[in-house]
Design a protein around this motif. Sequence first.
Motif, short mmCIF file in Angstrom:
data_model
loop_
_atom_site.label_atom_id
_atom_site.label_comp_id
_atom_site.label_asym_id
_atom_site.label_seq_id
_atom_site.Cartn_x
_atom_site.Cartn_y
_atom_site.Cartn_z
N ALA A 1 6.21 -1.07 8.06
CA ALA A 1 6.22 0.19 7.68
C ALA A 1 7.30 0.69 7.26
O ALA A 1 8.63 0.58 7.69
CB ALA A 1 6.05 1.13 8.93
N VAL A 2 7.40 1.27 5.91
CA VAL A 2 8.66 1.87 5.22
C VAL A 2 8.56 3.28 4.83
O VAL A 2 7.44 3.58 4.65
CB VAL A 2 8.92 0.79 4.15
CG1 VAL A 2 9.28 -0.49 4.77
CG2 VAL A 2 8.01 0.75 2.93
N CYS A 3 9.57 4.00 4.47
CA CYS A 3 9.53 5.26 3.97
C CYS A 3 10.72 5.47 3.15
O CYS A 3 11.65 4.97 3.24
CB CYS A 3 9.18 5.84 5.11
SG CYS A 3 10.83 6.31 6.07
N TYR B 1 3.34 -0.93 3.97
CA TYR B 1 2.70 0.49 3.74
C TYR B 1 3.83 1.30 3.59
O TYR B 1 4.77 1.28 4.64
CB TYR B 1 1.86 1.15 5.04
CG TYR B 1 1.23 2.52 4.54
CD1 TYR B 1 0.07 2.57 3.65
CD2 TYR B 1 1.94 3.64 4.68
CE1 TYR B 1 -0.55 3.45 3.33
CE2 TYR B 1 1.23 4.74 4.30
CZ TYR B 1 0.21 4.87 3.69
OH TYR B 1 -0.29 6.05 3.23
N MET B 2 4.13 2.23 2.59
CA MET B 2 5.20 3.26 2.31
C MET B 2 4.46 4.60 2.28
O MET B 2 3.83 4.93 1.58
CB MET B 2 5.86 2.97 1.03
CG MET B 2 7.18 3.83 1.00
SD MET B 2 7.97 3.32 -0.42
CE MET B 2 9.90 3.61 0.45
N GLY B 3 4.93 5.37 3.24
CA GLY B 3 4.44 6.76 3.51
C GLY B 3 5.59 7.57 3.91
O GLY B 3 6.50 7.00 3.99
N ILE C 1 2.96 13.34 7.20
CA ILE C 1 2.08 13.38 8.38
C ILE C 1 0.68 12.80 8.07
O ILE C 1 -0.11 12.02 8.87
CB ILE C 1 1.89 14.96 8.94
CG1 ILE C 1 3.12 15.48 9.51
CG2 ILE C 1 0.52 14.81 10.07
CD1 ILE C 1 3.94 14.50 10.84
N PRO C 2 0.20 13.14 6.94
CA PRO C 2 -1.13 12.35 6.52
C PRO C 2 -0.85 10.71 6.55
O PRO C 2 -1.92 10.05 6.51
CB PRO C 2 -1.43 12.84 4.97
CG PRO C 2 -0.79 14.27 4.98
CD PRO C 2 0.52 13.84 5.81
N ASP C 3 0.09 10.22 6.48
CA ASP C 3 0.46 8.66 6.42
C ASP C 3 0.76 8.28 7.64
O ASP C 3 0.50 7.22 7.88
CB ASP C 3 1.81 8.31 5.47
CG ASP C 3 1.53 8.97 4.26
OD1 ASP C 3 0.59 8.42 3.62
OD2 ASP C 3 2.26 9.81 3.76
N LEU C 4 0.83 9.20 8.80
CA LEU C 4 1.22 8.53 10.42
C LEU C 4 0.23 7.65 10.86
O LEU C 4 0.87 6.52 11.35
CB LEU C 4 1.09 9.92 11.34
CG LEU C 4 1.94 9.70 12.38
CD1 LEU C 4 3.40 9.27 12.25
CD2 LEU C 4 1.83 10.98 13.21
N GLN C 5 -1.07 7.82 10.73
CA GLN C 5 -2.17 6.78 11.44
C GLN C 5 -2.03 5.67 10.77
O GLN C 5 -2.21 4.47 11.53
CB GLN C 5 -3.42 7.39 11.67
CG GLN C 5 -3.25 8.76 12.38
CD GLN C 5 -2.77 8.44 13.95
OE1 GLN C 5 -3.09 7.34 14.50
NE2 GLN C 5 -1.94 9.31 14.34
N VAL C 6 -2.16 5.64 9.40
CA VAL C 6 -2.02 4.25 8.73
C VAL C 6 -0.78 3.38 8.66
O VAL C 6 -0.90 2.32 8.91
CB VAL C 6 -2.59 4.37 7.44
CG1 VAL C 6 -1.68 5.25 6.64
CG2 VAL C 6 -3.09 3.26 6.70
N ILE C 7 0.22 4.21 8.85
CA ILE C 7 1.59 3.13 8.78
C ILE C 7 1.65 2.70 9.86
O ILE C 7 2.44 1.55 10.11
CB ILE C 7 2.85 4.26 8.24
CG1 ILE C 7 3.74 3.72 7.99
CG2 ILE C 7 3.18 5.30 9.70
CD1 ILE C 7 4.95 4.45 7.14
N ILE D 1 0.90 -1.21 -0.05
CA ILE D 1 0.07 0.05 -0.13
C ILE D 1 0.93 1.12 0.00
O ILE D 1 1.77 1.38 0.77
CB ILE D 1 -0.88 -0.25 1.17
CG1 ILE D 1 -1.86 -1.31 1.25
CG2 ILE D 1 -1.88 1.34 1.21
CD1 ILE D 1 -2.88 -1.38 2.51
N LEU D 2 0.78 2.15 -0.88
CA LEU D 2 1.64 3.14 -1.26
C LEU D 2 0.75 4.68 -1.30
O LEU D 2 -0.41 4.82 -1.81
CB LEU D 2 2.33 3.11 -2.73
CG LEU D 2 2.96 1.68 -2.85
CD1 LEU D 2 3.51 1.60 -4.11
CD2 LEU D 2 4.16 1.42 -2.06
N ASP D 3 1.57 5.41 -0.78
CA ASP D 3 1.10 6.96 -0.95
C ASP D 3 1.63 7.49 -2.35
O ASP D 3 2.54 6.64 -2.95
CB ASP D 3 1.67 7.79 0.26
CG ASP D 3 1.38 9.20 0.06
OD1 ASP D 3 0.38 9.73 -0.16
OD2 ASP D 3 2.59 10.00 0.61
N VAL D 4 1.17 8.53 -2.72
CA VAL D 4 1.70 8.97 -4.14
C VAL D 4 2.65 10.16 -3.93
O VAL D 4 3.76 9.93 -4.21
CB VAL D 4 0.54 9.47 -5.22
CG1 VAL D 4 1.10 10.01 -6.22
CG2 VAL D 4 -0.54 8.39 -5.27
#
Length: 176
Positions: free
Chosen positions: A122-124, A105-107, A110-116, A13-16
């Motif tokens: 958890a990766v970034c 999950y890669m984020g 801050i908008p990724d904080l709760q889901v990560i 699951i990835l952020d854009v």
Amino acid sequence: MFLEKIKHIKAFILDVDGVLTDGTVLVTETGEQHRRFSIKDGYALQLAVKRGYQVIVLSGGRSKGIELRLKGLGISEVYLGLDSKVETYHNFLKNSGCSTEQVLYMGDDIPDLQVIKLAGLAVCPADAVEEIKSICDYISPKKGGDGCVRDVIEKVLKIQGNWFDESPSAHDGSLN
């Protein structure tokens, strides 16, 4: 611990913005928004889909270009304009049959904080904000939009014996 967690991953699951792109949004005089994606990330994404991994993209952004790029790579679960990534994450778990331990999950922000915090792994990217870096199992040496997604997917697929493709596609998901 990180390598042990990788063995169980079945979904990415990835952020854009800041993960699949470098976080820059170029706005034209007509209001169009343009983002830059990495072809190397694109190769890894389409290979993950081809290998049967679930790839889900979550974003607060609403750009049609994002959806076109990702659909061109074979990613069907693209959720744009989200107010709550957590709700979409929970819906994915409920409908996919995946457990938390099977989700990476890669984020980056801050908008990724709760889901990560909910993901099994958890990766970034290297240029994520400190609040995200401090809770991640792995920080890619690559920046957002510059191969961090490839880095992570390649590690998972290699450890699980799914990386090498005897007939790789040169198709990059572009419309041309």
